[in-house]
Each structure stands twice: as C-alpha cells, then as structure tokens.
Design a protein around this motif. Structure first.
Motif, PDB file in Angstrom:
ATOM      1  N   GLU A   7      -8.192  -0.310  -4.006  1.00 52.08           N
ATOM      2  CA  GLU A   7      -9.193   0.240  -2.823  1.00 52.08           C
ATOM      3  C   GLU A   7      -8.257   1.204  -2.089  1.00 52.08           C
ATOM      4  N   SER A   8      -8.972   2.047  -1.469  1.00 53.94           N
ATOM      5  CA  SER A   8      -8.379   3.354  -0.644  1.00 53.94           C
ATOM      6  C   SER A   8      -8.637   3.482   0.620  1.00 53.94           C
ATOM      7  N   GLU A   9      -7.928   3.847   1.686  1.00 48.58           N
ATOM      8  CA  GLU A   9      -8.368   4.173   2.766  1.00 48.58           C
ATOM      9  C   GLU A   9      -7.413   5.293   3.371  1.00 48.58           C
ATOM     10  N   PRO A  12       0.911  -1.016  -0.026  1.00 44.27           N
ATOM     11  CA  PRO A  12       0.099  -0.131  -0.083  1.00 44.27           C
ATOM     12  C   PRO A  12       0.906   1.323  -0.058  1.00 44.27           C
ATOM     13  N   TYR A  20      -3.381   3.721  -1.214  1.00 41.88           N
ATOM     14  CA  TYR A  20      -4.199   2.824  -2.198  1.00 41.88           C
ATOM     15  C   TYR A  20      -3.525   1.389  -1.928  1.00 41.88           C
ATOM     16  N   ARG A  21      -4.204   0.446  -2.097  1.00 37.90           N
ATOM     17  CA  ARG A  21      -3.838  -1.104  -2.373  1.00 37.90           C
ATOM     18  C   ARG A  21      -4.532  -1.825  -3.544  1.00 37.90           C
ATOM     19  N   HIS A  61       0.356   5.859  -0.677  1.00 38.18           N
ATOM     20  CA  HIS A  61       0.004   7.337  -0.965  1.00 38.18           C
ATOM     21  C   HIS A  61       0.155   7.438  -2.428  1.00 38.18           C
ATOM     22  N   LYS A  84      -4.357   9.584   1.595  1.00 36.66           N
ATOM     23  CA  LYS A  84      -5.301   8.412   1.107  1.00 36.66           C
ATOM     24  C   LYS A  84      -4.167   7.284   0.689  1.00 36.66           C
ATOM     25  N   GLU A  88      -9.453   3.039  -9.109  1.00 35.86           N
ATOM     26  CA  GLU A  88     -10.045   2.539  -8.255  1.00 35.86           C
ATOM     27  C   GLU A  88     -11.599   2.462  -8.495  1.00 35.86           C
TER      28      GLU A  88
END
Length: 110
Positions: free
Chosen positions: A64-66, A25, A79-80, A27, A77, A58
């Motif tokens: 997907e992100s968080e 993951p 991303y993975r 950013h 944010k 995405e």
C-alpha cells in the motif's frame, strides 16, 4: 567487462522488493538503493523496472502507498507491505531458497 552488476533473473525482482520493504516503508528510489546496498552493489534495479514492479505489487494487494516527503524534502510516494505482502514474502522466500539450493546442488555435482 567493466560492469560487475548482475542482471536480475526474471521473477526475483518482486521478492527482492518485498524483502526491502519488510525493513520498513520506503519510496521507490529507496527500495532500489536498499537492494543495491544489501547486495554489495551487485544488483541494480533500473528505473524502467522499478516503478512498474511497485505498481504491480500494489495492484496485487501486497503493498500500500501514501504520499509523503523524502529525506531531501521532495514529495514522494512511500510503499509499505500489507499483511498479504508479508505472507507473499514468506512464500516467495521459501520457494526461492529451495530453487537456489537445487541449482547449487546441480552446479556443484561432479
């Protein structure tokens, strides 16, 4: 010509970003930095292309992100890759390598 960076060919940014995220993951700025460093500083992803590409990947379900905190203590944010993203990376890598091989054969022919 003082700038030695290469322009990204259309269609290569997605596969490079997927590859960068296959290492874990990250950013957005981190993705761009990984591509720059792994290319020996030959490839630079401009911010104007970076974030629209991340959002596009995405929307396609490949990322997907968080929200999290970056290494410099800022909200970012992350991303993975999703399962679909891993599958897309495999398919895109095979396609790109076959394409590059074909172009190389033409350029090296007598």
């Amino acid at each position: 010509m003082g700038d030695t960076s290469l322009e990204l060919l259309q269609g290569t940014l997605d596969v490079l970003m997927l590859k960068a995220l296959s290492w874990g993951p990250q950013h957005g700025y981190g993705v761009a930095e990984l591509i720059r460093m792994r290319s020996g500083e030959a490839l630079k992803v401009e911010e104007g292309a970076l974030y629209p590409a991340l959002h596009r990947l995405e929307r396609r379900g490949w990322l997907e992100s968080e929200w999290g905190v970056s290494e410099n203590n800022r909200r970012a944010k992350f991303y993975r890759l999703t399962g679909a993203g891993h599958a897309q990376l495999r398919a895109s890598t095979e396609h790109w390598l076959a394409y590059a091989d074909a172009v190389t054969r033409v350029l090296q022919s007598a």
